[in-house]
Structure formats: C-alpha cells, structure tokens
Design a protein around this motif. Structure first.
Motif, PDB file in Angstrom:
ATOM      1  N   TYR A  92      11.744  -2.552  -9.418  1.00  8.01           N
ATOM      2  CA  TYR A  92      12.927  -2.214  -8.144  1.00  8.01           C
ATOM      3  C   TYR A  92      12.061  -0.849  -7.618  1.00  8.01           C
ATOM      4  CZ  TYR A  92      16.833   0.284  -5.904  1.00  8.01           C
ATOM      5  OH  TYR A  92      17.335   0.276  -4.250  1.00  8.01           O
ATOM      6  N   ASP A  93      11.589   0.044  -8.673  1.00  4.53           N
ATOM      7  CA  ASP A  93      11.020   1.311  -7.918  1.00  4.53           C
ATOM      8  C   ASP A  93       9.689   0.477  -7.424  1.00  4.53           C
ATOM      9  OD1 ASP A  93      12.141   3.120  -9.270  1.00  4.53           O
ATOM     10  OD2 ASP A  93      10.838   2.878 -11.028  1.00  4.53           O
ATOM     11  N   LEU A  94       9.255  -0.569  -7.249  1.00  4.91           N
ATOM     12  CA  LEU A  94       7.830  -1.296  -6.828  1.00  4.91           C
ATOM     13  C   LEU A  94       8.422  -1.564  -5.498  1.00  4.91           C
ATOM     14  CD1 LEU A  94       5.014  -1.816  -7.137  1.00  4.91           C
ATOM     15  CD2 LEU A  94       5.417  -4.101  -8.327  1.00  4.91           C
ATOM     16  N   GLN A  95       9.289  -2.196  -5.586  1.00  2.00           N
ATOM     17  CA  GLN A  95      10.006  -2.887  -4.300  1.00  2.00           C
ATOM     18  C   GLN A  95      10.549  -1.904  -3.423  1.00  2.00           C
ATOM     19  OE1 GLN A  95       9.541  -6.642  -3.383  1.00  2.00           O
ATOM     20  NE2 GLN A  95       9.270  -6.032  -6.119  1.00  2.00           N
ATOM     21  N   THR A  96      11.106  -0.368  -3.824  1.00  2.00           N
ATOM     22  CA  THR A  96      11.291   0.864  -2.944  1.00  2.00           C
ATOM     23  C   THR A  96       9.717   1.250  -2.088  1.00  2.00           C
ATOM     24  OG1 THR A  96      13.124   1.076  -3.917  1.00  2.00           O
ATOM     25  CG2 THR A  96      12.341   2.926  -2.842  1.00  2.00           C
ATOM     26  N   LEU A  97       9.209   0.943  -3.419  1.00  2.00           N
ATOM     27  CA  LEU A  97       7.572   1.545  -3.107  1.00  2.00           C
ATOM     28  C   LEU A  97       6.959   0.718  -1.404  1.00  2.00           C
ATOM     29  CD1 LEU A  97       5.025   3.771  -2.779  1.00  2.00           C
ATOM     30  CD2 LEU A  97       4.547   2.492  -5.010  1.00  2.00           C
ATOM     31  N   LEU A  98       6.708  -0.158  -2.318  1.00  2.00           N
ATOM     32  CA  LEU A  98       6.295  -1.921  -1.205  1.00  2.00           C
ATOM     33  C   LEU A  98       7.136  -1.885   0.432  1.00  2.00           C
ATOM     34  CD1 LEU A  98       5.049  -4.689  -4.069  1.00  2.00           C
ATOM     35  CD2 LEU A  98       3.638  -2.412  -2.393  1.00  2.00           C
ATOM     36  N   ALA A  99       8.080  -1.323   0.085  1.00  2.00           N
ATOM     37  CA  ALA A  99       9.160  -1.215   1.286  1.00  2.00           C
ATOM     38  C   ALA A  99       8.714  -0.305   2.267  1.00  2.00           C
ATOM     39  CB  ALA A  99      10.474  -2.141   1.140  1.00  2.00           C
ATOM     40  N   THR A 100       8.734   0.642   1.558  1.00  2.00           N
ATOM     41  CA  THR A 100       8.571   2.263   2.312  1.00  2.00           C
ATOM     42  C   THR A 100       6.899   2.598   2.696  1.00  2.00           C
ATOM     43  OG1 THR A 100       9.771   3.527   0.603  1.00  2.00           O
ATOM     44  CG2 THR A 100       7.718   4.903   2.151  1.00  2.00           C
ATOM     45  N   GLN A 102       4.785  -0.418   3.851  1.00  2.00           N
ATOM     46  CA  GLN A 102       5.662  -1.472   4.561  1.00  2.00           C
ATOM     47  C   GLN A 102       6.021  -0.752   6.018  1.00  2.00           C
ATOM     48  OE1 GLN A 102       7.516  -4.286   3.352  1.00  2.00           O
ATOM     49  NE2 GLN A 102       5.245  -5.682   2.549  1.00  2.00           N
ATOM     50  N   ALA A 103       7.183  -0.505   5.942  1.00  2.00           N
ATOM     51  CA  ALA A 103       7.487   0.301   6.862  1.00  2.00           C
ATOM     52  C   ALA A 103       6.645   1.750   7.214  1.00  2.00           C
ATOM     53  CB  ALA A 103       8.447   1.432   6.685  1.00  2.00           C
ATOM     54  N   MET A 104       5.472   2.741   6.900  1.00  2.71           N
ATOM     55  CA  MET A 104       5.182   3.382   7.289  1.00  2.71           C
ATOM     56  C   MET A 104       4.038   2.833   7.913  1.00  2.71           C
ATOM     57  SD  MET A 104       4.631   5.996   4.288  1.00  2.71           S
ATOM     58  CE  MET A 104       3.306   6.990   4.917  1.00  2.71           C
ATOM     59  N   ALA A 105       3.293   2.213   7.859  1.00  6.24           N
ATOM     60  CA  ALA A 105       2.259   0.860   8.260  1.00  6.24           C
ATOM     61  C   ALA A 105       2.866   0.827   9.565  1.00  6.24           C
ATOM     62  CB  ALA A 105       2.051  -0.643   7.418  1.00  6.24           C
TER      63      ALA A 105
END
Length: 112
Positions: A92-100, A102-105
């Motif tokens: 869950y933490d990993l998915q949150t980090l990846l979403a963050t 991607q949004a920053m990119a």
C-alpha cells in the motif's frame, strides 16, 4: 578540460540560483581578485578550490567541468530496492509512493 566552459557553468549556476559572485566570494572565502585572475588567465582553479566553489553552489566539480553529473549509487537503485530498506513499508505504501511520483512528474512536465 576547458576553463572557459568551467567559468560559464559557474556563471550559469550563480544566475540560476539567483545569487551573486559577491556571495560566492564570501561563501568560499576566495577573494574577488583570485577569481578575476583565474578568469583572465583562462585557468581552472586547483581541485580544492574548485571543490569549494562547487560545494558553495551545491553542485559537483564534475558538473562545473563537463555539464554532467554521474548518477549516484542511490539513483541507480530501483524504487523497490530503496523501499526494501524501510521497515514496515508495504505494498500500500509503495502504491502511494508511486502515485505521488507520477503526479509530480505530470506537474513538472506541465511547468515546462
């Protein structure tokens, strides 16, 4: 190595960081006259002095000499390798980090 390129990179960083050469002289404790002498003679400072300049600007000496930085050991690691060292980091933490990330990119691409 080209001294002209080195000084152009120093100038570029001073401008990019919205600072001044006066600030750089004070920060490095290298006199204005010494800087002027290096530039007028078209020479690159000794390694220890180039390090002081790079350190003050928070860039590497390599960047000032070549315009490029080699990736650090950390930047060569995958996100999975980095997060594996964090206790209790789950999927869950990993998915949150990846979403963050991607949004920053997307956000930073839109700023260009």
């Amino acid at each position: 190595m080209n001294a002209e390129f080195f000084w152009e990179m120093v100038k570029k960083e001073v401008e990019r960081q919205h600072t001044s050469f006066e600030w750089l002289y004070r920060k490095t404790q290298i006199s204005k006259g010494t800087f002027s002498s290096w530039k007028n003679r078209n020479t690159i400072p000794r390694a220890d002095e180039a390090f002081l300049i790079a350190n003050a600007l928070k860039v590497s000496v390599e960047y000032l000499l070549t315009g490029e930085d080699k990736p650090t050991e950390t930047s060569n690691k995958t996100i999975h390798e980095l997060t594996a060292t964090i206790p209790f980091f789950d999927d869950y933490d990993l998915q949150t980090l990846l979403a963050t990330v991607q949004a920053m990119a997307v956000r930073y691409q839109n700023k260009k």
